[in-house]
Design a protein around this motif. Structure first.
Motif, PDB file in Angstrom:
ATOM      1  N   ALA A   1     -11.222   7.677  16.834  1.00  0.00           N
ATOM      2  CA  ALA A   1     -10.446   8.837  17.408  1.00  0.00           C
ATOM      3  C   ALA A   1      -8.899   8.878  17.065  1.00  0.00           C
ATOM      4  N   LEU A   2      -8.557   9.970  16.385  1.00  0.00           N
ATOM      5  CA  LEU A   2      -7.139  10.117  16.069  1.00  0.00           C
ATOM      6  C   LEU A   2      -6.633  11.561  16.311  1.00  0.00           C
ATOM      7  N   SER A   3      -5.317  11.590  16.786  1.00  0.00           N
ATOM      8  CA  SER A   3      -4.651  12.972  16.871  1.00  0.00           C
ATOM      9  C   SER A   3      -4.565  13.555  15.671  1.00  0.00           C
ATOM     10  N   MET A   4      -4.323  14.919  15.842  1.00  0.00           N
ATOM     11  CA  MET A   4      -3.972  15.538  14.454  1.00  0.00           C
ATOM     12  C   MET A   4      -3.185  15.040  13.563  1.00  0.00           C
ATOM     13  N   ASP A   5      -1.997  14.406  14.083  1.00  0.00           N
ATOM     14  CA  ASP A   5      -0.827  13.974  13.422  1.00  0.00           C
ATOM     15  C   ASP A   5      -1.270  12.591  12.743  1.00  0.00           C
ATOM     16  N   ALA A   6      -1.772  11.892  13.687  1.00  0.00           N
ATOM     17  CA  ALA A   6      -2.199  10.419  13.034  1.00  0.00           C
ATOM     18  C   ALA A   6      -3.353  10.470  12.144  1.00  0.00           C
ATOM     19  N   PHE A   7      -4.225  11.613  12.073  1.00  0.00           N
ATOM     20  CA  PHE A   7      -5.217  11.872  11.195  1.00  0.00           C
ATOM     21  C   PHE A   7      -4.791  12.206   9.744  1.00  0.00           C
ATOM     22  N   GLU A   8      -3.905  13.182   9.891  1.00  0.00           N
ATOM     23  CA  GLU A   8      -3.109  13.656   8.754  1.00  0.00           C
ATOM     24  C   GLU A   8      -2.508  12.674   7.802  1.00  0.00           C
ATOM     25  N   LYS A   9      -1.605  11.946   8.582  1.00  0.00           N
ATOM     26  CA  LYS A   9      -1.076  10.781   7.975  1.00  0.00           C
ATOM     27  C   LYS A   9      -1.987   9.763   7.545  1.00  0.00           C
ATOM     28  N   GLU A  10      -3.067   9.406   8.005  1.00  0.00           N
ATOM     29  CA  GLU A  10      -3.962   8.492   7.375  1.00  0.00           C
ATOM     30  C   GLU A  10      -4.713   8.982   6.164  1.00  0.00           C
ATOM     31  N   VAL A  11      -4.827  10.336   6.121  1.00  0.00           N
ATOM     32  CA  VAL A  11      -5.494  10.826   4.987  1.00  0.00           C
ATOM     33  C   VAL A  11      -4.556  10.913   3.773  1.00  0.00           C
ATOM     34  N   TRP A  12      -3.234  11.247   4.142  1.00  0.00           N
ATOM     35  CA  TRP A  12      -2.246  10.878   3.104  1.00  0.00           C
ATOM     36  C   TRP A  12      -2.248   9.645   2.570  1.00  0.00           C
ATOM     37  N   LEU A  13      -2.136   8.494   3.379  1.00  0.00           N
ATOM     38  CA  LEU A  13      -2.222   7.228   2.982  1.00  0.00           C
ATOM     39  C   LEU A  13      -3.466   6.939   2.120  1.00  0.00           C
ATOM     40  N   GLN A  14      -4.472   7.332   2.588  1.00  0.00           N
ATOM     41  CA  GLN A  14      -5.763   7.301   1.891  1.00  0.00           C
ATOM     42  C   GLN A  14      -5.635   7.737   0.175  1.00  0.00           C
ATOM     43  N   ARG A  15      -5.055   9.145   0.317  1.00  0.00           N
ATOM     44  CA  ARG A  15      -4.846   9.622  -0.912  1.00  0.00           C
ATOM     45  C   ARG A  15      -3.935   8.881  -1.668  1.00  0.00           C
ATOM     46  N   TYR A  16      -2.788   8.303  -1.278  1.00  0.00           N
ATOM     47  CA  TYR A  16      -2.030   7.317  -1.986  1.00  0.00           C
ATOM     48  C   TYR A  16      -2.721   6.075  -2.631  1.00  0.00           C
ATOM     49  N   PHE A  17      -3.608   5.471  -1.784  1.00  0.00           N
ATOM     50  CA  PHE A  17      -4.254   4.350  -2.169  1.00  0.00           C
ATOM     51  C   PHE A  17      -5.630   4.675  -2.910  1.00  0.00           C
ATOM     52  N   GLU A  18      -6.377   5.434  -2.712  1.00  0.00           N
ATOM     53  CA  GLU A  18      -7.560   6.022  -3.618  1.00  0.00           C
ATOM     54  C   GLU A  18      -7.116   6.267  -4.708  1.00  0.00           C
ATOM     55  N   LEU A  19      -6.152   7.307  -4.833  1.00  0.00           N
ATOM     56  CA  LEU A  19      -5.964   8.228  -6.159  1.00  0.00           C
ATOM     57  C   LEU A  19      -4.630   7.720  -6.743  1.00  0.00           C
ATOM     58  N   CYS A  20      -4.205   6.659  -6.550  1.00  0.00           N
ATOM     59  CA  CYS A  20      -2.775   6.016  -6.912  1.00  0.00           C
ATOM     60  C   CYS A  20      -3.073   5.744  -8.634  1.00  0.00           C
ATOM     61  N   PHE A  21      -1.892   6.296  -9.258  1.00  0.00           N
ATOM     62  CA  PHE A  21      -2.093   6.147 -10.884  1.00  0.00           C
ATOM     63  C   PHE A  21      -2.890   7.105 -11.542  1.00  0.00           C
ATOM     64  N   GLU A  22      -3.377   8.243 -10.698  1.00  0.00           N
ATOM     65  CA  GLU A  22      -4.035   9.197 -11.474  1.00  0.00           C
ATOM     66  C   GLU A  22      -3.312  10.545 -11.297  1.00  0.00           C
ATOM     67  N   ASN A  23      -1.954  10.467 -11.316  1.00  0.00           N
ATOM     68  CA  ASN A  23      -0.945  11.841 -11.257  1.00  0.00           C
ATOM     69  C   ASN A  23      -1.237  12.529 -10.237  1.00  0.00           C
ATOM     70  N   LYS A  24      -1.371  12.141  -9.021  1.00  0.00           N
ATOM     71  CA  LYS A  24      -1.857  12.873  -8.108  1.00  0.00           C
ATOM     72  C   LYS A  24      -0.407  12.720  -6.793  1.00  0.00           C
ATOM     73  N   MET A  25      -0.097  11.536  -6.776  1.00  0.00           N
ATOM     74  CA  MET A  25       0.786  11.152  -5.740  1.00  0.00           C
ATOM     75  C   MET A  25       2.152  11.979  -5.722  1.00  0.00           C
ATOM     76  N   TRP A  26       2.775  12.215  -6.860  1.00  0.00           N
ATOM     77  CA  TRP A  26       4.016  12.957  -6.837  1.00  0.00           C
ATOM     78  C   TRP A  26       3.708  14.343  -6.363  1.00  0.00           C
ATOM     79  N   PHE A  27       2.859  14.962  -6.638  1.00  0.00           N
ATOM     80  CA  PHE A  27       2.607  16.353  -6.389  1.00  0.00           C
ATOM     81  C   PHE A  27       2.351  16.370  -4.675  1.00  0.00           C
ATOM     82  N   ASP A  28       1.642  15.306  -4.004  1.00  0.00           N
ATOM     83  CA  ASP A  28       1.371  15.217  -2.873  1.00  0.00           C
ATOM     84  C   ASP A  28       2.798  15.044  -2.156  1.00  0.00           C
ATOM     85  N   MET A  29       3.627  14.107  -2.577  1.00  0.00           N
ATOM     86  CA  MET A  29       4.998  14.008  -2.088  1.00  0.00           C
ATOM     87  C   MET A  29       5.844  15.203  -1.950  1.00  0.00           C
ATOM     88  N   VAL A  30       6.075  15.994  -3.046  1.00  0.00           N
ATOM     89  CA  VAL A  30       6.375  17.312  -2.955  1.00  0.00           C
ATOM     90  C   VAL A  30       5.961  18.294  -2.012  1.00  0.00           C
TER      91      VAL A  30
END
Length: 521
Positions: A438-467
């Protein structure tokens, strides 16, 4: 390949020749300039090319118009003129502060130090390739409905137009995320007055991107297309990404757009028939192109000259482990980024997403590299045998869409639902990580963002997520920093100047209406 300025010269010549013969022939010749071939649907026999004598009442001609906009998808990986090892792909990785390069010729230092300008590498090539794709899509959208031919149904024409509108939306989606306000061009030019002012990004979303995708969504395109054409899965994946971005900081479109994003991504996951590959290395097996996890890819083939350039670009510089005459090492991860993965994460184990050694091509002895390199584009047969990569380049895959659903639904519903939690845990589970619990809304969102960093790294996704989120994961502290003020491991600090790229100077030189440039340029 005919460059943009050369095309303009050709187009002007055609306008003046014989008092413009006919505008119809100009459009046909323009299509000839904009249309090329690739594997399967992109690999046509020479007889399918359009000429002034072509019969425009032909199903093959309709298909040729529809194929035209696909060519410039390869612009996402185009080589940069004047650069050794420079490639449009590099830009979106260099900007994250989580990539390094073996080559000074890539222009890396100016991005490492955030001292780039409107004349720096990549900005002009991205701009040109996206607008060439838009031009081909505009032509297809205009011409296909007018073609009548035996065996060509209205539904088929509608689907071809849906392909073109999806690609036009995708090209504009890249442009507005990179440059913000850009010229809105939705029809082939009727004259040489090409000085068009910039249109605000929100207006481009509202008038082009979202309407194009909603129209395509009404077509009867299949959910999957194993030949690599636009499918309904691709349409909805792009639309999910668009709504998620529109809801975010750049546009601040509101909570309703999170719900629209979640709706489309869930459609793809539940109705598309896509499945996560059991192994990460399944994604670098050429036989798996356009299947399994892959929703939409840029098509490449070893049998044609323009095969995937990322294989040699991500091989360690002059390592002599491959048959390629040039091994570039153009992009590789920083040690801080690799260290930010959680303990036991399979993605950072050897020959998963990265690799640290490989047998020499000359004597078979193990070559150990100075640091890990990207393994996501490693075509074994190309490296050891042909020097011609047969891998596609992925724009959307299921893991991306699952994480989009998790993020969007969490925002739309003020917390994670069980489905979203299940998708997040599926991504973590494949990496050998335990469920989050179980995670709060904020903690869940940050875990999703982190998994996007790890899973999609070097697929030209991370910069758009940052912005989009205005947040950046600090690989050293583990905190989520505000975008503005974040200091990279190269000791460069992001400001508001980094939120948009500069409009290329060479474009402003020929079209002063593009001024003023973006903040800081």
């Amino acid at each position: 390949m005919i460059k943009q300025r050369e095309r303009s010269v050709v187009f002007k010549h055609l306008l003046n020749r014989n008092n413009m013969k006919t505008f119809k022939n100009i459009l046909v010749l323009t299509c000839l300039l904009l249309t090329c071939s690739c594997k399967k649907f992109l690999e046509e026999k020479p007889s399918s090319f359009l000429t002034p004598e072509s019969d425009l009442s032909s199903a093959k001609v309709a298909r040729a118009f529809a194929n035209g906009p696909y060519q410039n998808l390869q612009g996402l990986l185009n080589g940069q003129s004047g650069s050794y090892g420079g490639n449009t792909y590099n830009l979106l990785e260099f900007m994250t502060g989580k990539a390094n390069s073996d080559l000074g010729q890539t222009g890396f230092v100016s991005f490492q130090t955030l001292t780039y300008s409107s004349t720096s590498f990549y900005f002009d090539t991205w701009w040109q390739q996206m607008y060439l794709g838009i031009g081909a899509a505009n032509l297809a959208i205009q011409k296909i409905p007018t073609i009548t031919a035996a065996g060509l149904t209205d539904a088929q024409k509608t689907n071809m137009v849906a392909e073109a509108r999806t690609l036009r939306a995708l090209y504009y989606f890249y442009l507005v995320r990179m440059y913000g306000a850009v010229p809105e061009i939705t029809a082939p030019p009727k004259d040489l007055n090409l000085q068009v002012p910039r249109t605000p990004a929100k207006q481009i979303y509202d008038e082009v991107i979202i309407p194009d995708l909603l129209a395509a969504e009404k077509s009867t395109l299949p959910y999957k297309d194993v030949t690599g054409k636009v499918s309904m899965g691709a349409v909805k994946s792009i639309l999910a990404d668009v709504y998620l971005t529109y809801a975010g900081a750049a546009i601040n479109g509101g909570t309703a757009n999170y719900a629209e994003s979640a709706k489309r991504s869930l459609d793809v996951i539940t109705n598309g028939g896509y499945t996560l590959f059991p192994n990460y290395t399944d994604m670098i097996i050429p036989a798996n192109k356009n299947t399994g996890e892959f929703i939409f890819q840029v098509q490449y083939a070893a049998a044609v000259p323009s095969n995937n350039p990322l294989t040699p670009l991500t091989i360690p510089n002059f390592s002599k482990i491959s048959k390629y005459s040039d091994e570039y090492g153009s992009v590789f991860p920083t040690p801080q980024f690799l260290a930010s993965f959680p303990a036991g994460d399979k993605r950072v184990q050897e020959k998963q997403f990265f690799y640290s050694s490989y047998p020499s091509i000359t004597n078979g002895a193990t070559v150990t590299f100075a640091h890990p390199y990207i393994y996501k584009w490693f075509d074994v047969n190309a490296v050891t045998n042909t020097a011609k990569s047969d891998l596609n380049y992925t724009i959307y895959r299921l893991a991306d869409v699952m994480l989009m659903y998790a993020e969007a639904s969490n925002r739309a519903e003020n917390g994670p639902n069980s489905v979203a939690m299940g998708y997040l845990d599926a991504i973590r589970g494949r990496a050998g990580l335990l469920p989050t619990g179980a995670l709060s809304m904020d903690a869940f969102e940050k875990e999703v963002w982190l998994q996007r960093y790890f899973e999609l790294c070097f697929e030209n996704k991370m910069w758009f997520d940052m912005v989009r989120t205005r947040k950046i994961h600090n690989d050293v502290t583990g905190n989520w920093d505000d975008f503005v003020g974040h200091k990279t491991v190269f000791n460069a600090t992001y400001t508001t100047n980094q939120l948009l790229f500069p409009v290329p100077k060479q474009e402003i030189d020929v079209n002063p209406k593009l001024l003023p440039n973006n903040t800081g340029f």
